[in-house]
Structures are given as C-alpha cells and as structure tokens.
Design a protein around this motif. Structure first.
Motif, PDB file in Angstrom:
ATOM      1  N   MET A 167       0.842  -1.193   0.000  1.00  0.00           N
ATOM      2  CA  MET A 167       0.000   0.000   0.000  1.00  0.00           C
ATOM      3  C   MET A 167       0.878   1.244   0.000  1.00  0.00           C
ATOM      4  O   MET A 167       1.985   1.243   0.524  1.00  0.00           O
ATOM      5  CB  MET A 167      -0.948   0.007   1.194  1.00  0.00           C
ATOM      6  CG  MET A 167      -0.290   0.107   2.538  1.00  0.00           C
ATOM      7  SD  MET A 167      -1.496   0.062   3.894  1.00  0.00           S
ATOM      8  CE  MET A 167      -2.411   1.590   3.634  1.00  0.00           C
ATOM      9  N   LYS A 168       0.335   2.295  -0.633  1.00  0.00           N
ATOM     10  CA  LYS A 168       1.053   3.553  -0.755  1.00  0.00           C
ATOM     11  C   LYS A 168       0.538   4.511   0.300  1.00  0.00           C
ATOM     12  O   LYS A 168      -0.686   4.687   0.451  1.00  0.00           O
ATOM     13  CB  LYS A 168       0.803   4.144  -2.140  1.00  0.00           C
ATOM     14  CG  LYS A 168       1.120   3.192  -3.287  1.00  0.00           C
ATOM     15  CD  LYS A 168       2.603   3.051  -3.480  1.00  0.00           C
ATOM     16  CE  LYS A 168       2.926   2.316  -4.762  1.00  0.00           C
ATOM     17  NZ  LYS A 168       4.354   2.428  -5.123  1.00  0.00           N
ATOM     18  N   ILE A 169       1.471   5.125   1.038  1.00  0.00           N
ATOM     19  CA  ILE A 169       1.064   6.240   1.909  1.00  0.00           C
ATOM     20  C   ILE A 169       1.966   7.433   1.564  1.00  0.00           C
ATOM     21  O   ILE A 169       2.512   7.496   0.468  1.00  0.00           O
ATOM     22  CB  ILE A 169       1.068   5.868   3.405  1.00  0.00           C
ATOM     23  CG1 ILE A 169       2.448   5.435   3.875  1.00  0.00           C
ATOM     24  CG2 ILE A 169       0.040   4.777   3.676  1.00  0.00           C
ATOM     25  CD1 ILE A 169       2.545   5.305   5.400  1.00  0.00           C
ATOM     26  N   VAL A 196       4.638  -1.217   2.952  1.00  0.00           N
ATOM     27  CA  VAL A 196       4.193   0.176   2.956  1.00  0.00           C
ATOM     28  C   VAL A 196       5.232   1.019   2.212  1.00  0.00           C
ATOM     29  O   VAL A 196       6.423   0.959   2.508  1.00  0.00           O
ATOM     30  CB  VAL A 196       4.016   0.673   4.404  1.00  0.00           C
ATOM     31  CG1 VAL A 196       3.677   2.158   4.414  1.00  0.00           C
ATOM     32  CG2 VAL A 196       2.935  -0.125   5.117  1.00  0.00           C
ATOM     33  N   ASP A 197       4.744   1.796   1.243  1.00  0.00           N
ATOM     34  CA  ASP A 197       5.639   2.542   0.344  1.00  0.00           C
ATOM     35  C   ASP A 197       5.347   4.036   0.432  1.00  0.00           C
ATOM     36  O   ASP A 197       4.215   4.468   0.195  1.00  0.00           O
ATOM     37  CB  ASP A 197       5.403   2.035  -1.098  1.00  0.00           C
ATOM     38  CG  ASP A 197       6.431   2.554  -2.086  1.00  0.00           C
ATOM     39  OD1 ASP A 197       7.283   3.376  -1.703  1.00  0.00           O
ATOM     40  OD2 ASP A 197       6.373   2.131  -3.263  1.00  0.00           O
ATOM     41  N   ILE A 198       6.384   4.819   0.752  1.00  0.00           N
ATOM     42  CA  ILE A 198       6.223   6.276   0.860  1.00  0.00           C
ATOM     43  C   ILE A 198       6.613   6.967  -0.448  1.00  0.00           C
ATOM     44  O   ILE A 198       6.408   8.172  -0.599  1.00  0.00           O
ATOM     45  CB  ILE A 198       7.114   6.830   2.006  1.00  0.00           C
ATOM     46  CG1 ILE A 198       7.040   5.949   3.270  1.00  0.00           C
ATOM     47  CG2 ILE A 198       6.760   8.263   2.362  1.00  0.00           C
ATOM     48  CD1 ILE A 198       5.754   6.002   4.021  1.00  0.00           C
ATOM     49  N   LEU A 222       9.324  -1.162   4.968  1.00  0.00           N
ATOM     50  CA  LEU A 222       8.992   0.231   4.706  1.00  0.00           C
ATOM     51  C   LEU A 222       9.820   0.645   3.496  1.00  0.00           C
ATOM     52  O   LEU A 222      11.045   0.603   3.523  1.00  0.00           O
ATOM     53  CB  LEU A 222       9.342   1.112   5.915  1.00  0.00           C
ATOM     54  CG  LEU A 222       9.181   2.620   5.689  1.00  0.00           C
ATOM     55  CD1 LEU A 222       7.735   2.985   5.368  1.00  0.00           C
ATOM     56  CD2 LEU A 222       9.642   3.405   6.914  1.00  0.00           C
ATOM     57  N   GLU A 223       9.095   1.044   2.427  1.00  0.00           N
ATOM     58  CA  GLU A 223       9.771   1.291   1.147  1.00  0.00           C
ATOM     59  C   GLU A 223       9.992   2.778   0.911  1.00  0.00           C
ATOM     60  O   GLU A 223       9.075   3.577   1.058  1.00  0.00           O
ATOM     61  CB  GLU A 223       8.902   0.684   0.023  1.00  0.00           C
ATOM     62  CG  GLU A 223       9.477   0.839  -1.367  1.00  0.00           C
ATOM     63  CD  GLU A 223       8.744  -0.070  -2.360  1.00  0.00           C
ATOM     64  OE1 GLU A 223       8.228  -1.149  -1.950  1.00  0.00           O
ATOM     65  OE2 GLU A 223       8.676   0.286  -3.549  1.00  0.00           O
ATOM     66  N   GLU A 224      11.207   3.123   0.547  1.00  0.00           N
ATOM     67  CA  GLU A 224      11.579   4.479   0.139  1.00  0.00           C
ATOM     68  C   GLU A 224      10.948   5.569   1.011  1.00  0.00           C
ATOM     69  O   GLU A 224      10.168   6.388   0.536  1.00  0.00           O
ATOM     70  CB  GLU A 224      11.160   4.721  -1.309  1.00  0.00           C
ATOM     71  CG  GLU A 224      11.952   3.909  -2.320  1.00  0.00           C
ATOM     72  CD  GLU A 224      11.897   4.549  -3.698  1.00  0.00           C
ATOM     73  OE1 GLU A 224      10.785   4.661  -4.245  1.00  0.00           O
ATOM     74  OE2 GLU A 224      12.952   4.950  -4.200  1.00  0.00           O
ATOM     75  N   GLY A 248      15.865   1.368  -3.326  1.00  0.00           N
ATOM     76  CA  GLY A 248      16.609   1.018  -4.533  1.00  0.00           C
ATOM     77  C   GLY A 248      16.011   1.447  -5.851  1.00  0.00           C
ATOM     78  O   GLY A 248      16.752   1.668  -6.795  1.00  0.00           O
ATOM     79  N   GLU A 249      14.682   1.547  -5.949  1.00  0.00           N
ATOM     80  CA  GLU A 249      14.146   1.782  -7.297  1.00  0.00           C
ATOM     81  C   GLU A 249      14.512   3.164  -7.831  1.00  0.00           C
ATOM     82  O   GLU A 249      14.393   3.391  -9.031  1.00  0.00           O
ATOM     83  CB  GLU A 249      12.630   1.526  -7.345  1.00  0.00           C
ATOM     84  CG  GLU A 249      11.782   2.521  -6.620  1.00  0.00           C
ATOM     85  CD  GLU A 249      10.288   2.187  -6.722  1.00  0.00           C
ATOM     86  OE1 GLU A 249       9.938   1.006  -6.638  1.00  0.00           O
ATOM     87  OE2 GLU A 249       9.495   3.109  -6.895  1.00  0.00           O
ATOM     88  N   ASN A 250      14.986   4.067  -6.948  1.00  0.00           N
ATOM     89  CA  ASN A 250      15.465   5.365  -7.427  1.00  0.00           C
ATOM     90  C   ASN A 250      16.967   5.540  -7.264  1.00  0.00           C
ATOM     91  O   ASN A 250      17.462   6.667  -7.355  1.00  0.00           O
ATOM     92  CB  ASN A 250      14.719   6.491  -6.711  1.00  0.00           C
ATOM     93  CG  ASN A 250      13.352   6.733  -7.330  1.00  0.00           C
ATOM     94  OD1 ASN A 250      13.248   7.189  -8.461  1.00  0.00           O
ATOM     95  ND2 ASN A 250      12.301   6.390  -6.601  1.00  0.00           N
TER      96      ASN A 250
HETATM   97 MG    MG Z   1       8.047   1.822  -4.717  1.00  0.00          MG
END
Ligand code: MG
Length: 364
Positions: A167-169, A196-198, A222-224, A248-250
């Motif tokens: 989920m995106k927050i 959870v992705d910021i 907890l992502e980015e 990592g994706e950025n």
């Molecule tokens: Mg992401």
C-alpha cells in the motif's frame, strides 16, 4: 555477429485505470522500445519506461548518443559496450534519462545474446533452478483509491493467491496514513505480508517521527521513506525500526548501493533494471547485496518481463512485485497463476512489443 542498426521508439498508452502515489499521478504509461538489428538477421528487444512525458527524451538520447557508437560492434562485448555508453553520456549526468536510455539498450543486448545462443536470459546468467516466483500485488494499494475501495481490491488479489499486498502512503497527513495502514492490517489479518511505500515523499523529521510507529502493524518492509540520496537519514531511521527498510528503485549507481550497504541504511535492496543501466548493473548490485547478506526484491514498475529472468538467476530474490501495466503489450505473455509467476523458457528476455501496439501508440 555485428550490430547494423539500433532503433528506439517512444510509445505512450492509457493505463486501464488512473493511479497515484505520493509522488506520481499517472493515467498513461510510456516506454522507449529498443530494437537492435544484426548482420545475422537476429533482433534484440529491450525497453525502458520513462513516465510523465520523458519517453521522447529517452528515445532521442538512444538514437543520437548511443546508436552511432553501437553500429558495427559485437553485441557479446556487452560489459565493454556498457562502459563506452557510460562515458559517451556521462557529461549529461549519471542518472535519469541517460541511465534509462542505457538500460533499454543493455536489456536489448542481453536479449540478443541469449537469443543467439537459443536460451532464456536466466540460463545465460546461470539459473537458480526456480521454475516459478511468488508475487505480491501493488495493483490494489494506490493512494488515490478511497480506503474501502483499496481494501476491497486487496482482499480480491489475496483471494487470487497473491503473496502479500503493498500500500502507498505519504499523504500530507501522516496520522491519516497510520489510520489507513491500521485499517488494512485489520482487514487482511495478522498473517498476510503487508508492505508500505512512501515513494521518497517524507522528509527526515517526518520519517523519524512516523516511521517507527509503523512497527505496531507488523509491516514486512517500509519502502523508500525519504530522499533516496540521504544515506545517513535512512541509517538513522533503520536503527529505530524493526521492519526492514527497502530502498533502490530510485538509486542509479552501484556506488550509492555500496554506501547504503556499508552504513546499514537498508535491510532489503530493490535494484531497478531500467534505472541502473540494465541487466549489467543490476547483476553488480545483486552481487554486492550477496556480499552484505541482504535479500533482493527487484523493482518492477512495470518491468516484470525482464525482472523474472533476474529473479530466476539470483538466489537472494524470494519475492517479486506484480503490476499489470505492461501485461498485454508483449508478444510473450507472462503466465501468472494463483500468485505465482512462471519462469519463461523461451529464448532471450521475451520482451518483444507487439507490432500493433507499436503502430497504435507510437509517439509521432
Ligand atoms: Mg516503490
């Protein structure tokens, strides 16, 4: 075998449903489709997504800066060609459009080489023996979905067999974000993996204040959480949290990953095959992760078509992301059943964009 021609074709097409996270607002998907032709008659296929209007720049960069130096060269010298592409473009920067353009070309080179040998990419790289990879779903968790709609979609993908949900927050109100996470955890139960992705959207003070509060919901990562270049900030936050931080994706270089590993600023690495410079640099990051005892979750936005081969050649990968943005544009359809992605066995990467898709959605 010699390269005779390199094409990069920008395409843009509508998503089935517009989505948004804390950073992106997307109604269309864009990718530069790379085709490398050879004197053997073989064609290597690659692609590189560049959202929000960037795809023409990426295609143009490939045509004017990379194609001329590739013509006449042996595609099996892929690591040497990577270094040459790097020096050719580094004056414009070592990240962003340059690196995305290089990624598309590098993927096409690896595809070409695997096709020439008649094996899937994972076999050329050395397979783990995995024949299928478990998937978690991101399709349900967008920030733009009302909470009840999001939860309904999550329960639907879990019923299909997916191995967790993301989920995106990162909305303007972190307290509302925490309530949203609480509602999801309650709805899906205690045993379902929840990520959870910021999307790099918190500042350091918000991350240090609200990040640790997410531990109460037993999230899987907890992502980015913040600015992807703030290694020290991530290290501070990771020291305060039980849940692993995934970054990592950025990140667009091996050097930055090295700094994250050395400073223990993440516990899960998310290298992105289309941001780092293709298969070549992705493998370098995976090797570095192995040396540091870190598991790898490939970024897929939506690059599953390539990432499945990397996953099938990397023992550190235990899980992959599922998005459905490119599900219908390739000739080679990925097989997904009950939340498992079948590792393809055809030659190359299997990312041949359909001719009718190219014709219909080509940016003119
Ligand atoms: Mg992401």
């Amino acid at each position: 075998m010699k390269i005779t021609r390199v094409e990069s074709i920008p395409i843009r097409y509508p998503l089935r449903e517009p989505i948004a996270d804390a950073t992106h607002d997307l109604a269309v998907y864009e990718l530069a489709v790379v085709r490398i032709h050879t004197d053997d008659g073989l064609v290597g296929h690659g692609f590189a997504p560049a959202l929000q209007g960037g795809v023409e720049i990426v295609a143009q960069l490939t045509q004017t800066m990379l194609a001329p130096m590739l013509v006449g060269r042996d595609p099996f010298h892929v690591r040497g060609l990577w270094d040459e592409m790097f020096w050719q473009t580094q004056i414009l920067g070592r990240t962003g459009a340059n690196r995305i353009a290089m990624s598309g070309v590098d993927i096409a080179l690896w595809d070409l080489n695997a096709r020439a040998l008649g094996v899937p990419l994972w076999a050329l790289l050395g397979g783990t023996g995995a024949t299928r990879i478990p998937l978690y779903s991101t399709n349900a968790g967008w920030l733009s979905f009302p909470q009840d709609v999001m939860i309904e979609k999550m329960l639907a993908v879990l019923a299909q067999g997916f191995h967790g949900v993301k989920m995106k927050i990162g909305s303007p109100d972190p307290r509302a974000d925490l309530r949203r996470v609480a509602a999801v955890r309650e709805a899906i139960g205690p045993d379902v993996p929840l990520m959870v992705d910021i999307n790099i959207h918190w500042d350091l003070s918000t991350a240090l204040r609200y990040g640790p509060k997410l531990d109460q919901f037993d999230i899987d990562w907890l992502e980015e959480p913040m600015n992807q270049h703030d290694v020290k900030g991530h290290a501070q936050l990771q020291a305060l949290m039980q849940a692993p931080i995934l970054v990592g994706e950025n990140l667009t270089s091996v050097t930055v990953f090295r700094d994250f590993f050395e400073q223990r600023a993440l516990r899960l690495a998310q290298p992105d095959v289309t941001r780092l410079g293709g298969v070549t640099r992705w493998l370098d990051v995976a090797a570095l992760a192995r040396a540091n005892g870190i598991r790898v979750v490939p970024a897929c936005w939506d690059t599953m078509q390539v990432s499945v081969h990397l996953a099938a050649a990397t023992p550190e990968v235990h899980l992959m992301e599922h998005l459905d943005w490119t599900a219908e544009i390739f000739e080679e359809r990925l097989q997904i059943e009950s939340g498992w992605l079948t590792v393809p066995t055809g030659p190359g990467v299997g990312c041949t964009v359909r001719e009718d898709v190219l014709e219909r959605y080509r940016v003119r």
